[in-house]
Design a protein around this motif. Structure first.
Motif, PDB file in Angstrom:
ATOM      1  N   SER A  97       5.132   8.690  -4.915  1.00 15.15           N
ATOM      2  CA  SER A  97       5.229   9.363  -6.213  1.00 15.15           C
ATOM      3  C   SER A  97       6.154   8.609  -7.151  1.00 15.15           C
ATOM      4  O   SER A  97       5.973   8.658  -8.370  1.00 15.15           O
ATOM      5  CB  SER A  97       5.725  10.792  -6.008  1.00 15.15           C
ATOM      6  N   ALA A  98       7.142   7.897  -6.589  1.00 13.81           N
ATOM      7  CA  ALA A  98       8.072   7.135  -7.426  1.00 13.81           C
ATOM      8  C   ALA A  98       7.341   6.047  -8.208  1.00 13.81           C
ATOM      9  O   ALA A  98       7.617   5.810  -9.390  1.00 13.81           O
ATOM     10  CB  ALA A  98       9.170   6.527  -6.555  1.00 13.81           C
ATOM     11  N   PHE A  99       6.382   5.372  -7.538  1.00 13.94           N
ATOM     12  CA  PHE A  99       5.636   4.307  -8.206  1.00 13.94           C
ATOM     13  C   PHE A  99       4.849   4.856  -9.390  1.00 13.94           C
ATOM     14  O   PHE A  99       4.878   4.301 -10.491  1.00 13.94           O
ATOM     15  CB  PHE A  99       4.684   3.642  -7.211  1.00 13.94           C
ATOM     16  N   MET A 108       0.833  -1.209   0.000  1.00 12.83           N
ATOM     17  CA  MET A 108       0.000   0.000   0.000  1.00 12.83           C
ATOM     18  C   MET A 108       0.864   1.254   0.000  1.00 12.83           C
ATOM     19  O   MET A 108       0.564   2.225  -0.675  1.00 12.83           O
ATOM     20  CB  MET A 108      -0.920  -0.007   1.232  1.00 12.83           C
ATOM     21  N   GLY A 109       1.975   1.218   0.782  1.00 12.27           N
ATOM     22  CA  GLY A 109       2.852   2.373   0.834  1.00 12.27           C
ATOM     23  C   GLY A 109       3.454   2.677  -0.517  1.00 12.27           C
ATOM     24  O   GLY A 109       3.610   3.839  -0.899  1.00 12.27           O
ATOM     25  N   ARG A 110       3.762   1.613  -1.280  1.00 10.53           N
ATOM     26  CA  ARG A 110       4.324   1.826  -2.613  1.00 10.53           C
ATOM     27  C   ARG A 110       3.299   2.468  -3.545  1.00 10.53           C
ATOM     28  O   ARG A 110       3.640   3.317  -4.381  1.00 10.53           O
ATOM     29  CB  ARG A 110       4.806   0.485  -3.178  1.00 10.53           C
ATOM     30  N   LEU A 111       2.035   2.058  -3.409  1.00 10.15           N
ATOM     31  CA  LEU A 111       0.991   2.627  -4.262  1.00 10.15           C
ATOM     32  C   LEU A 111       0.830   4.118  -4.035  1.00 10.15           C
ATOM     33  O   LEU A 111       0.441   4.867  -4.937  1.00 10.15           O
ATOM     34  CB  LEU A 111      -0.345   1.922  -4.007  1.00 10.15           C
ATOM     35  N   LEU A 112       1.104   4.570  -2.814  1.00 10.71           N
ATOM     36  CA  LEU A 112       0.941   5.984  -2.491  1.00 10.71           C
ATOM     37  C   LEU A 112       2.179   6.814  -2.801  1.00 10.71           C
ATOM     38  O   LEU A 112       2.150   8.032  -2.675  1.00 10.71           O
ATOM     39  CB  LEU A 112       0.579   6.134  -1.002  1.00 10.71           C
ATOM     40  N   ASP A 118       6.182   6.517 -16.869  1.00 11.53           N
ATOM     41  CA  ASP A 118       7.270   6.303 -17.829  1.00 11.53           C
ATOM     42  C   ASP A 118       6.997   5.077 -18.694  1.00 11.53           C
ATOM     43  O   ASP A 118       7.185   5.105 -19.918  1.00 11.53           O
ATOM     44  CB  ASP A 118       8.594   6.117 -17.084  1.00 11.53           C
ATOM     45  N   ALA A 119       6.551   3.997 -18.046  1.00 14.69           N
ATOM     46  CA  ALA A 119       6.326   2.745 -18.778  1.00 14.69           C
ATOM     47  C   ALA A 119       5.129   2.842 -19.716  1.00 14.69           C
ATOM     48  O   ALA A 119       5.166   2.326 -20.844  1.00 14.69           O
ATOM     49  CB  ALA A 119       6.137   1.590 -17.784  1.00 14.69           C
ATOM     50  N   ALA A 120       4.071   3.486 -19.271  1.00 14.86           N
ATOM     51  CA  ALA A 120       2.836   3.509 -20.053  1.00 14.86           C
ATOM     52  C   ALA A 120       2.837   4.578 -21.145  1.00 14.86           C
ATOM     53  O   ALA A 120       2.278   4.372 -22.223  1.00 14.86           O
ATOM     54  CB  ALA A 120       1.637   3.729 -19.128  1.00 14.86           C
TER      55      ALA A 120
END
Length: 841
Positions: free
Chosen positions: A7-9, A1-5, A15-17
């Motif tokens: 800005s880096a994620f 959950m922390g990763r979803l919040l 970048d990928a999309a």
């Protein structure tokens, strides 16, 4: 959950999309835009009176009930002022030809002129003689001299069908009623009310959806027909203008002209603003690619928004008619910031790859632009706290538009930059040729003359307070148009010469009639009524006993009171017919029996004109109607309505609760009076919503307060200027504060974000200010220049609200820029929110 919040994620996902697949991203975006473009055909305007009332206003409900009960036909008025005497044979012959030409038009049910008016004193006679011997000007035996005297003195015709100086007359063109649309409108309203009250069943919900679709189609057809009718009438009267001065007025004409003005503004000024922005951006960047990218994003965002509005059947109104201009400037502003950052990075690192430059451009600008758009959305969502439907709709409309703007700008511009060959680095002094000098001038003013900045800010604040105290909400439809336009001249002529413009009704409640009683014997003094033969059989018709001298004397007192007011024009009620009847009765007193007999026995056409619109026997109501002279400079509508309500008790002798004031003026006044409360709500919500966002973005109480101060001065200055200039608050100008808050916040957030980055280089507040003015200050200057001058284009409109909207918004944006580039850096230097100055670590 922390990763979803984090800005880096989201940065990696973007970048990928997007950045790694620019061609695919553009193709998918193009497909979505094409789909939206298909539904642009369903995009439409709505300037009906329903859009200028308060939501859930009980006076609106009451007004609709009265319209169904008393009838409220659709008609326009043509004024006719011949060069010769109005009653001369050539003038009357020309009037007859004009009448016949208007009658021949499709969907015209009837045309009423002085040629058709019944003459009740030609010559004067008894009521018995009058019944079978009513003449008109066209009757072979009519006496023209007696007719002229009657038109001059009659309470029915004077100031209504003819002007007081007998030089002009009115021609009422009645359209064929659209009963199917009226019935569908009534059904739709009832179903909507049940939905609002939470009493709508699943079956009714399905019926409401079907009714909404049918109503939209029928309304579009009706509006198209009425537009054709107005155009046909104008063609007819143009052929008679060589020998007479002719104007056209009436609610259908006003609605049609407003829609035409809005449609013209949307089209012409939309295209004009695009062409202007092309030239200005080309002048700023001196490179076609940099000029076209922000412009392409802005135009395509408008296409997407128009398609979405068309698909959802979300009509634009007078209030939201400028959304295209706003969508253009907001997207241009984002595009300018992205392009300016890209050029800055390219100039600083010409050896870097294009992909690196685009990636850093996106990542360094997205956070401040995201929060800037978020705060702008907060400004617009504050409008949903109004009780005025088109303002609420405008708030949600711009919220959606801003989301589209942000998404489209961060897909189109980076992808186009990646697909185009890397441009040559701009020369170090490229920006200096255009934006550097004014930006540095403002920096030097803040640095060398802080007392001037603080003094001017204090003066602007004081003037704002004075202006806000003087701010009014008085307005009228006639003030929406330039004095040189036909619609203004026609409305003013009718207002001054033919009885006023905006209707006001007084409904007197006498109570529903009781069951009929046996009729009394007829007194000998009323032998004139014997020929009418109406009361020979007992029946259950309540109108036999409703018309009494007591009621009519009460109605006459109200009639005379309204007629004595300076602000009122022509007054019509049962009192009008009562005055005529007393004159025709030779001054002999009339008892209840004779009075009732007279009103029931009136010939058909006279009854339709003098009785039916002013009484509902079944409901026990009598209606007095007048028209307010909207062109009076010192007219105060709210005070006038309060005066009428008070005087009807104190002067006309009505019991409190036995009457109600209604009409379009009441509904419009309710809307105007709500603007004060609505404006306070929007400002309060904007402040409460923005402050937590500032805290979240800056993570500093000091910085959050610093941002509020210049923004508050700039946004409130609009209201101050309006108050000092005598410009009233209305349904369009109330939105300017929300717009200015959004744009002004953008500037301050960009500036503080860059200031924080630059300050870490040497921890010198003064040098940081000059560096910020030399970098992000250019983008702020360019964005404000394009936005403000773009809004100035709206000054070329014929629609006064559009002109005021453009001029006031442009002024506010200029003030917001000055505050952001002078007062804001001064506050930062003196308060030192980033800590003390000093050497690095």
């Amino acid at each position: 959950m922390g990763r979803l919040l984090s800005s880096a994620f989201w940065g990696e996902l973007y970048d990928a999309a997007i950045l790694r697949r620019p061609l695919l991203s553009l193709a998918l975006t193009g497909a979505v835009i094409a789909l939206c473009g298909f539904y642009v055909k369903d995009f439409r305007l709505d300037a009906s009176s329903d859009q200028l009332v308060l939501e859930h206003d009980p006076d609106v409900v009451y007004y609709r009930e009265l319209s169904e009960r008393f009838g409220n036909g659709d008609f326009v008025v043509v004024t006719y002022t011949p060069k010769e005497d109005l009653f001369s044979d050539p003038s009357l012959e020309r009037l007859k030809r004009l009448r016949e030409a208007l009658k021949s038009l499709p969907r015209v049910a009837s045309v009423v002129t002085i040629l058709d008016a019944p003459l009740l004193k030609n010559p004067a006679g008894t009521l018995k003689e009058l019944k079978d011997n009513i003449k008109t000007l066209e009757s072979p035996t009519a006496n023209k001299k007696l007719a002229i005297i009657e038109f001059r003195d009659s309470p029915i015709y004077q100031g209504n069908l003819v002007s007081a100086d007998l030089k002009s007359c009115a021609i009422q063109v009645n359209f064929t009623p659209d009963t199917a649309l009226d019935e569908l409108t009534s059904r739709r309203y009832n179903l909507r009310e049940r939905r609002r009250l939470g009493k709508l069943s699943a079956e009714d919900a399905g019926a409401l959806g079907q009714v909404e679709r049918q109503h939209r189609k029928m309304t579009d057809d009706h509006r198209s027909w009425r537009h054709d009718d107005i155009a046909a009438i104008r063609r007819v009267i143009t052929g008679f203008r060589g020998d007479a001065r002719i104007y056209l007025g009436g609610v259908p004409m006003i609605v049609d002209d407003i829609i035409s003005y809005i449609r013209t503004d949307v089209g012409v000024f939309g295209v004009g603003m695009i062409l202007y922005l092309v030239c200005l951006l080309a002048l700023i960047f001196r490179d076609v690619r940099y000029a076209m990218m922000p412009l392409a994003a802005s135009v395509l965002s408008v296409v997407m928004m128009m398609g979405i509005l068309g698909y959802w059947h979300w009509d634009i109104t007078i209030v939201s008619s400028n959304f295209i201009s706003l969508q253009l400037v907001f997207t241009i502003e984002i595009g300018v910031h992205i392009v300016m950052r890209y050029r800055e990075l390219l100039r600083e690192g010409p050896g870097r790859t294009n992909a690196e430059l685009v990636r850093e451009t996106v990542h360094s600008t997205f956070e401040p632009l995201f929060y800037a758009i978020l705060t702008t959305i907060a400004g617009f969502t504050s409008l949903v706290f109004c009780d005025i439907v088109p303002i609420v709709s405008f708030g949600w409309m711009m919220t959606l538009g801003l989301c589209i703007t942000l998404l489209l700008a961060y897909v189109l511009i980076p992808c186009i930059l990646l697909l185009l060959p890397k441009a040559a680095a701009p020369p170090p002094d490229a920006e200096n040729e255009f934006g550097h000098r004014p930006a540095m001038f403002l920096a030097r003013v803040a640095d060398k003359r802080p007392w001037l900045v603080y003094g001017l800010s204090a003066l602007l604040t004081a003037l704002t307070v004075v202006g806000c105290i003087r701010l009014e909400v008085e307005n009228s439809f006639i003030s929406y148009f330039k004095k040189s336009t036909d619609i203004y001249q026609g409305m003013r002529f009718i207002d001054v010469e033919l009885g006023g413009t905006t209707p006001v009704d007084v409904i007197i409640e006498f109570g529903k009639p009781a069951p009929p009683k046996p009729a009394a014997a007829k007194p000998s003094s009323d032998d004139d009524f014997a020929a009418f033969g109406e009361f020979e059989e007992e029946g259950q018709d309540p109108s036999k006993y409703w018309f009494t001298t007591e009621k009519l004397e009460t109605i006459e007192r109200v009639h005379d009171y309204l007629d004595g007011l300076e602000a009122t024009g022509k007054v019509m009620s049962l009192g009008t017919a009562w005055k005529v009847a007393k004159g025709l009765n030779g001054g002999k007193p009339m008892d209840d029996f004779g009075t009732a007999l007279l009103f029931r026995s009136m010939p058909g056409r006279s009854k339709e004109v003098l009785i039916d619109p002013y009484v509902s026997v079944s409901e026990g109501q009598a209606r007095g109607t007048t028209r307010i002279k909207d062109s009076m400079d010192h007219l105060r509508r709210d005070a006038l309505l309060k005066e009428i309500k008070r005087d009807l008790v104190e002067k006309a002798g009505l019991a409190p609760g036995s009457f109600r004031v209604s009409g379009l003026m009441v509904l419009y006044n309710n809307l105007l009076q709500s603007l004060y409360t609505s404006q306070i709500k929007t400002i309060g919500f904007s402040t409460l919503a923005l402050f937590p966002m500032f805290l979240l973005f800056f993570r500093s109480l000091k910085l959050s307060l610093l941002v509020i101060i210049p923004n508050f001065i700039a946004s409130m200055l609009v209201l101050g200027v309006m108050g000092l200039s005598g410009i009233p608050l209305d349904v369009m100008t109330i939105t300017i504060v929300a717009i200015v808050v959004g744009i002004a916040v953008d500037n301050t957030m960009h500036y503080i974000h860059r200031f924080e980055e630059e300050f870490g280089k040497d921890r010198d507040y003064r040098k940081t200010m000059f560096r910020c003015h030399g970098s992000v200050g250019h983008a702020m200057l360019y964005a404000t220049l394009t936005n403000a001058t773009g809004f100035c284009i709206l000054a070329l409109s014929n629609f006064i609200p559009t002109i005021l909207f453009g001029a006031l918004t442009a002024l506010a944006l200029a003030i917001a820029l000055l505050m952001a580039m002078t007062l804001l850096p001064l506050l930062i230097i003196h308060i030192k929110p980033f800590g003390p100055e000093g050497k690095l670590g």
